[in-house]
Scaffold this active site. Sequence first.
Site, PDB file in Angstrom:
ATOM      1  N   SER A 156       0.850  -1.184   0.000  1.00 49.61           N
ATOM      2  CA  SER A 156       0.000   0.000   0.000  1.00 49.61           C
ATOM      3  C   SER A 156       0.887   1.235   0.000  1.00 49.61           C
ATOM      4  CB  SER A 156      -0.898   0.006   1.240  1.00 49.61           C
ATOM      5  OG  SER A 156      -1.534   1.250   1.410  1.00 49.61           O
ATOM      6  N   TYR A 169      -1.561  -0.373  10.706  1.00 46.03           N
ATOM      7  CA  TYR A 169      -1.663  -0.823   9.317  1.00 46.03           C
ATOM      8  C   TYR A 169      -0.464  -0.339   8.516  1.00 46.03           C
ATOM      9  CZ  TYR A 169      -3.415  -1.193   4.527  1.00 46.03           C
ATOM     10  OH  TYR A 169      -3.555  -1.473   3.189  1.00 46.03           O
TER      11      TYR A 169
END
Length: 250
Positions: A156, A169
């Site tokens: 990501s 995250y």
Amino acid sequence: MSIDKNSPAVSTKDLPLRGEAAVVTGAGRGIGAAIARKLASLGAHVFVCGRSQSHLDQTVQSIRAANGSAEALPCDVTNLGSVQQAASIVERQRQRCDILINNAGIGGFGGPLHELNPGDWDRIHSTNLRGVYYCMRSFAPIMIRAKSGHIVNISSLAGKNALPNGAAYAASKWGLNGLSYSVAEELREYGIRVSVVCPGSTNTELSPHVGKDPKRMLQPDDVAHAVAMLVTQAPQSFCSEVLLRPTFKP
């Protein structure tokens, strides 16, 4: 551009991944399902992995409806035994694993880190980072024996940029990037390429999209297209990282 209706159809023997075996984790929906469909359209036999049998079956059905080859392979990436069993099934059935897509992941955007429950921290890292380690530990030896293969880890842009209220995250994705670059150097001598794809805002169920226009966000098929480019590149080239952003900020 017009299409000549009299031109011959593309033969299955011309598909770039014909005869190859691909494993896609988290393939029951979203990005993973899109990647599985894309690889199957290029000729690969795809093992669709995940924890939800019903979601896996849906992905397999969509692939077979398009004349692709796929089968569901239930697998929990947080359980080493489950991953090892999946690797044994793939090797026994196909005698190879040409492509491994580590896509399984979960989000975590509930607030500042100092308020995060330790259990949530463990859950995020167990799936997003340890799960990738388990998969590479189990499938890389198959590729090493064949002296070829592709491993693509879906990360990501949160693994490149600050993400307030999503630090756990982000940490898992920063860790995944570092793991990917390091393992790429370990496996290059065996003809195995390890790459990472870092998408920006993508229209899936993983993360909140408050205030964002889904039509301007990346779509799962956009990520699948990037993966397809990686696994079909010429043998002498090695693209180790893809940063994928929406054309317009959503």
